[in-house]
Enzyme design. Structure first.
Site, PDB file in Angstrom:
ATOM      1  N   GLY A  44       0.835  -1.197   0.000  1.00 54.90           N
ATOM      2  CA  GLY A  44       0.000   0.000   0.000  1.00 54.90           C
ATOM      3  C   GLY A  44       0.868   1.245   0.000  1.00 54.90           C
ATOM      4  CB  VAL A  45       2.487   3.280  -2.437  1.00 50.04           C
ATOM      5  CG1 VAL A  45       3.468   2.142  -2.444  1.00 50.04           C
ATOM      6  CG2 VAL A  45       1.601   3.254  -3.684  1.00 50.04           C
ATOM      7  N   GLY A  46      -0.232   4.443  -0.195  1.00 46.62           N
ATOM      8  CA  GLY A  46      -1.017   5.628   0.130  1.00 46.62           C
ATOM      9  C   GLY A  46      -0.259   6.494   1.126  1.00 46.62           C
ATOM     10  CG  ASN A  47      -1.918  10.219   2.100  1.00 50.23           C
ATOM     11  OD1 ASN A  47      -1.177  10.815   1.320  1.00 50.23           O
ATOM     12  ND2 ASN A  47      -3.232  10.292   2.001  1.00 50.23           N
ATOM     13  N   GLY A  49       1.238   4.280   4.039  1.00 51.90           N
ATOM     14  CA  GLY A  49       2.302   3.406   3.576  1.00 51.90           C
ATOM     15  C   GLY A  49       3.577   4.152   3.237  1.00 51.90           C
ATOM     16  CG  ASP A  73       0.423   5.370 -14.188  1.00 50.44           C
ATOM     17  OD1 ASP A  73       1.247   4.594 -14.718  1.00 50.44           O
ATOM     18  OD2 ASP A  73      -0.555   5.847 -14.797  1.00 50.44           O
ATOM     19  CE  LYS A  74      -0.269   7.124  -3.777  1.00 46.97           C
ATOM     20  NZ  LYS A  74       0.647   8.274  -3.683  1.00 46.97           N
ATOM     21  NE  ARG A 123      -8.569   3.834  14.362  1.00 46.34           N
ATOM     22  CZ  ARG A 123      -8.599   4.756  15.312  1.00 46.34           C
ATOM     23  NH1 ARG A 123      -9.509   4.680  16.260  1.00 46.34           N
ATOM     24  NH2 ARG A 123      -7.752   5.759  15.303  1.00 46.34           N
ATOM     25  CG  ASP A 183      -4.498   4.348  19.979  1.00 49.04           C
ATOM     26  OD1 ASP A 183      -5.673   4.719  19.885  1.00 49.04           O
ATOM     27  OD2 ASP A 183      -3.933   3.654  19.113  1.00 49.04           O
ATOM     28  NE  ARG A 186      -2.930   9.839  17.566  1.00 49.43           N
ATOM     29  CZ  ARG A 186      -3.509   9.066  16.674  1.00 49.43           C
ATOM     30  NH1 ARG A 186      -4.257   8.039  17.078  1.00 49.43           N
ATOM     31  NH2 ARG A 186      -3.377   9.299  15.389  1.00 49.43           N
ATOM     32  CG  HIS A 210      -6.142   1.467  16.790  1.00 55.22           C
ATOM     33  ND1 HIS A 210      -5.614   2.572  17.398  1.00 55.22           N
ATOM     34  CD2 HIS A 210      -6.213   1.774  15.469  1.00 55.22           C
ATOM     35  CE1 HIS A 210      -5.365   3.501  16.489  1.00 55.22           C
ATOM     36  NE2 HIS A 210      -5.734   3.046  15.310  1.00 55.22           N
ATOM     37  CB  THR A 265      -3.490   9.848  10.590  1.00 55.54           C
ATOM     38  OG1 THR A 265      -3.770   8.490  10.258  1.00 55.54           O
ATOM     39  CG2 THR A 265      -4.672  10.445  11.327  1.00 55.54           C
TER      40      THR A 265
END
Length: 350
Positions: A44-47, A49, A73-74, A123, A183, A186, A210, A265
């Protein structure tokens, strides 16, 4: 998808010039085929990852990072973007693939793939959108790296860690979730902010789910080795339980607040997961609150719930769970959290 062409093939007609560029010293032995290379796969190369991959890269935790995603592409763009920073970072091989071909022999597989959490969405509501995805992702990863350790980050992390455990067929010590590690960070930050000190001097844990049913272990919080509630009582300093509950509520709502402000996040979870990766791969045997098989702990006897407990981590994954003394109220809340997770797991049919 292959990595970008190496400079070693820049000679005429792709001739490998590395052998010509470097001359071996006399009497040198061939390179050992058993050289220890540390390899991490990030799925996963989202935010999230990419924040994890970037943090692992800058901290020099791995020799190889394999990226996996379905967005060609991403995926290639993220790989190239990291590769182009090579002159400023520790030497790390970075590859990308949509078919898991580059993940073979991974020491640690970090799974972040999944649907993005919508503002205000629980979640647990993400489960159905992610369950089908895991059924396609986990088995091939396990086949490519049968000795790896799975670290699940996708939400709902506790239930999906259970799913990964079942789908992989791995022993329970080699499947864990990022759980309440963030958590707890935080929590420590908020306490440190109240006391105007460094969060690293605060030892405090959030355990359980979580999410909304998490449990703050107020009875075991210490600052500089001093149990904080016992200190307040000895000094006859009054405090209200409502004040403590407000701090815990702020921990639970922190992710929702960040999502509402910036849409997702990323940085904090990146640092959190990188700290887990370092502990595991360098066998540091540090204690982190992560999602583990909780059956048999603190009166949790029914089913096979995965939830966060303070666990010692090392090169073999989960080495053990810390025998933390809970108050009866905390233990009851933890069992309620376990039942919340079990109710969801029961709907999975796996």
């Amino acid at each position: 998808m292959q990595k970008t062409a190496s400079s070693s093939t820049l000679g005429p007609e792709g001739l490998d010039i590395a052998q010509s560029f470097f001359k071996p010293i006399q009497g040198a032995s061939p390179q050992s085929p058993t050289s220890q290379i540390t390899k991490i796969t990030v799925v996963g190369v989202g935010n999230v990852g990419m924040a994890i991959a970037q943090t692992i890269l800058t901290q020099g935790i791995a020799d190889e990072i394999a990226l996996v995603d379905v967005n060609v592409d991403k995926l290639r763009g993220e790989m190239l973007d990291l590769q182009h920073a090579a002159a400023f970072l520790p030497r790390t091989k970075i590859s990308a693939s949509i078919d898991y071909s580059n993940t073979t022999g991974s020491d640690l597989v970090i799974v972040t793939a999944g649907a993005r959490q919508i503002t205000g969405e629980s979640r647990l509501n993400l489960l159905q959108r992610n369950l089908a995805l895991f059924s396609k992702v986990i088995p091939p990863l396990a086949a490519k790296s049968p000795d790896t350790i799975f670290l699940i980050v996708s939400n709902p992390v506790d239930v999906l860690t259970y799913v990964a455990w079942k789908l992989s067929g791995f022993p329970s010590n080699r499947v864990m979730g990022s759980g309440t590690n963030l958590d707890s960070s935080r929590f420590r930050f908020l306490i440190a902010d109240h006391l105007d000190l460094n969060a690293q001097d605060v030892q405090a844990y959030i355990v359980g789910e979580h999410g909304d049913s998490s449990v703050a272990l107020w009875s075991s919080i210490s600052v500089g080795g001093v149990p904080i509630l016992s200190f307040l009582e000895r000094q006859q300093i009054a405090y209200e339980k409502q004040t403590l509950e407000k701090i815990h509520k702020k921990v639970v709502e922190s992710a929702y607040e960040v999502i509402s402000l910036k849409g997702y996040t990323s940085w904090a979870i990146g640092y959190s997961v990188a700290s887990l990766a370092r502990t595991i791969l360098r066998d540091q045997r540090s204690i982190h609150p992560v999602s583990v098989l909780a059956k048999g702990f603190h009166g949790i006897d029914g089913g096979e719930p995965f939830l966060s407990l303070p666990a010692q981590l090392g090169r073999n994954g989960v080495l053990g769970v810390t025998n933390v003394n809970l108050t009866e109220e905390e233990a009851t809340q933890l069992r309620v959290s376990a039942r919340t997770i079990l109710e969801v797991q029961a709907q999975l049919g796996i």
